[in-house]
Enzyme design. Structure first.
Site, mmCIF file in Angstrom:
data_model
loop_
_atom_site.group_PDB
_atom_site.id
_atom_site.type_symbol
_atom_site.label_atom_id
_atom_site.label_comp_id
_atom_site.label_asym_id
_atom_site.label_seq_id
_atom_site.Cartn_x
_atom_site.Cartn_y
_atom_site.Cartn_z
ATOM 1 N N TRP A 136 2.410 -37.920 0.422
ATOM 2 C CA TRP A 136 1.247 -37.100 -0.130
ATOM 3 C C TRP A 136 0.548 -37.556 1.162
ATOM 4 O O TRP A 136 0.626 -38.622 1.205
ATOM 5 C CB TRP A 136 1.695 -37.599 -0.889
ATOM 6 N N ASP A 217 4.371 -45.176 -6.412
ATOM 7 C CA ASP A 217 3.771 -44.054 -7.011
ATOM 8 C C ASP A 217 4.782 -43.379 -7.772
ATOM 9 O O ASP A 217 5.427 -42.971 -6.915
ATOM 10 C CB ASP A 217 3.296 -43.386 -5.199
ATOM 11 N N LYS A 253 -0.031 -34.674 -14.138
ATOM 12 C CA LYS A 253 0.768 -33.361 -14.438
ATOM 13 C C LYS A 253 1.479 -33.705 -15.660
ATOM 14 O O LYS A 253 1.631 -32.804 -16.566
ATOM 15 C CB LYS A 253 1.828 -33.604 -13.125
#
Ligand SMILES: Cc1ncc(COP(=O)(O)O)c(CN[C@](O)(C(=O)O)[C@@H](O)C(=O)O)c1O
Length: 408
Positions: A136, A217, A253
Site C-alpha cells: 500500500w 496491517d 471496507k
C-alpha cells in the site's frame, strides 16, 4: 516570517488523483476499478443493510450525545475489535497482554503504531522497517513521517504472478536483526496474493530467528476468504507462537464505513511474568501520543461497528453482508477470467481467480494502464491493480474488451 512561497509543490496522491480524474470523466462508459471501495452490481456504493439497521438503532437512542470519547476511544468497540481479530479465545486476551486504542481508521492505526515504535522501539540503535514490494503506497510516507527508514522485501513474482516466497525469506533472513516487518494479514494490497499457512509458518520462523518485530496491517478481514476467523489466521498463529506485535485494523471496507474512519490499533506483548504491567505502561504512552495527535477519536463509526460486533443477531447479519460482498467479487473474478480467455487476450488469466480479496494485480504495464484509460475511460492504478468490486454485469464485457484492446 515563514516565507511560505518557499514551500515546494507536492505530487498529487496517485489514488485520490485517480478518483478525481474518474469523477471528472463524462464518458457514459467510464469504469472505476481504482479505489479499494466496494460497489454493488450497479457500480454504486453499498451501505450494508446491517449498518443501516445499526444506524436506525443509534438514532433511536434518546441518550445519544456528542460528548468526547476517552482518548483510547469507545471501550466496547476496542474490546470487540480485539475479539474479532485475535479470536474471542485468544491467549493474549486471556492473559491481558493486549492494549487497544480506537484510531482514525486503518491509516490512523498504522500511523499511531509507527509513531510509537519510532519513539520506543530500540531508540538508540538503527531501525529499519521492511514493506512488501509492492505494498500500500501510503505505508512509505506514514513511516517516513515519523523518521523511520525503510527497505522492501520482494513479494510478487512476475513469472507466476504469485508469491515470491524465496524472495521474502531470503530478504528477511539477511535483514538487520530486529527490523520492523510490515505484513498484510490477508488479501494483500495490491497483489491479492497471500502466503499459504505453511509459508506463514516459515515466515514466522525467520522473524523469530532474526528477532524482527511483526507489524500486521489488516484492512480486509472477511474479504479474503469470506470467513472472518480464516482471514485472521496469520495474526492468531503469530500470537500462538508468542510474538510481541502490533496490529492496525481498518473497518473501512468490511463495514463499508470508509468516510466514518473507524479503526483500531492493538499492541500485543509476549507472554511473561510482567506482561500485564508492560501493557499498562505501553497503553499509557500510546494515550499520550494519541492525545497530542487527535485527542480522541470520532464517535459515529465506532458506535455503529460496536453495536454490530456486540450483538449476536447483528453480527450474524454482518457476516451475511460480508458474504454478499466477497461473493460478488469472486463472481466478477470468474467472469473476467472467462471473458479474457474467450477473447483470446494475450497472456494467461488464471491469476484473476487465483488471487483473493478486493484486488487483482492484472500484470498490465504502466503504458497499457494509460492506454486503457485514454482509449476506454477505464481507471485503474498505474501498477495494474484493479478493484474487482468496480466490475459488474453491466460493464464487465466492456472492461474485458478494453483490456484486450490495450494488451493486443
Ligand atoms: C493495506 C491497507 N492498509 C490500510 C488502509 C487504510 O484504510 P483506511 O485508513 O481507509 O481504513 C488501506 C486502504 N487502501 C485503499 O483501499 C486502496 O485503495 O489501496 C484506499 O482506501 C487507500 O486509502 O489507498 C489498505 O489497503
Amino acid at each position: 516570517a515563514f516565507n511560505a512561497d518557499a514551500v515546494p509543490q507536492a505530487p498529487e496522491d496517485p489514488l485520490f488523483g485517480l478518483m478525481a480524474a474518474y469523477k471528472r470523466d463524462t464518458d457514459p462508459n467510464k469504469v472505476d476499478v481504482g479505489v479499494g471501495a466496494y460497489r454493488d452490481d450497479n457500480a454504486k456504493p453499498w451501505v450494508l443493510p446491517v449498518v443501516k439497521k445499526a444506524d436506525d438503532l443509534l438514532r433511536a437512542d434518546p441518550n445519544l450525545n456528542h460528548e468526547y470519547l476517552p482518548i483510547a476511544g469507545l471501550a466496547e468497540f476496542t474490546t470487540a475489535s480485539q475479539k474479532l481479530i485475535l479470536g474471542a479465545d485468544s491467549p493474549a486476551i486471556k492473559d491481558k497482554r493486549v492494549t487497544s486504542l480506537q484510531t482514525v481508521s486503518g491509516t490512523g492505526a498504522v500511523h499511531l503504531g509507527a509513531l510509537f515504535l519510532s519513539k520506543f522501539y530500540k531508540p538508540s540503535s538503527k531501525r529499519t522497517v521492511y514493506f512488501s514490494d509492492p505494498t500500500w503506497p501510503n505505508h512509505f510516507q506514514i513511516f517516513s513521517n515519523v523518521g523511520l527508514s525503510y527497505k522492501t522485501y520482494p513479494y510478487f513474482s512476475k513469472e507466476t504472478r504469485g508469491l515470491n516466497f524465496d524472495g521474502v525469506i531470503d530478504t528477511l533472513q539477511n535483514a538487520d536483526e530486529g527490523s520492523i516487518i510490515v505484513l498484510h494479514a490477508c488479501a494483500h494490497n495490491p497483489t491479492g496474493v497471500d502466503p499459504t499457512q505453511e509459508q506463514w509458518k516459515k515466515i514466522a520462523e525467520v522473524i523469530r530467528a532474526k528477532k524482527h518485530f511483526p507489524f500486521f496491517d489488516t484492512a480486509y478481514q472477511g474479504f479474503a476468504s469470506g470467513d472472518l476467523a480464516r482471514d485472521g489466521w496469520a495474526i492468531r498463529y503469530f500470537i500462538e507462537q508468542g510474538f510481541e506485535l502490533c496490529i492496525a485494523q481498518s473497518y473501512a471496507k468490511n463495514f463499508g464505513l470508509y468516510g466514518e474512519r473507524a479503526g483500531c490499533f492493538h499492541f500485543v506483548t509476549a507472554p511473561s511474568s510482567d506482561a500485564q504491567s508492560t501493557v499498562i505502561r505501553v497503553a499509557s504512552q500510546l494515550a499520550i501520543l494519541q492525545r497530542s495527535e487527535i485527542s480522541n477519536p470520532p464517535a459515529y463509526g465506532a458506535r455503529i461497528a460496536s453495536l454490530i460486533l456486540n450483538d449476536p443477531t447483528l453480527f450474524a447479519e454482518w457476516e451475511r453482508d460480508l458474504k454478499t460482498m466477497s461473493g460478488r467479487i469472486i463472481d466478477m473474478r470468474k467472469a473476467l477470467r472467462t471473458k479474457l480467455e474467450e477473447l483470446g487476450t494475450p497472456g494467461t488469466w488464471n491469476h484473476i481467480t487465483d488471487q483473493i480479496g478486493m484486488f487483482s494485480f492484472t500484470g498490465l504495464t504502466e503504458e497499457q494502464v494509460l492506454k486503457v484509460r485514454e482509449d476506454s475511460h477505464v481507471y485503474m492504478t498505474k501498477n495494474g491493480r484493479i478493484s474487482m468490486a468496480g466490475l459488474n454485469k453491466h460493464n464487465i464485457d466492456y472492461f474485458a474488451k478494453a483490456v484486450d484492446k490495450a494488451v493486443k
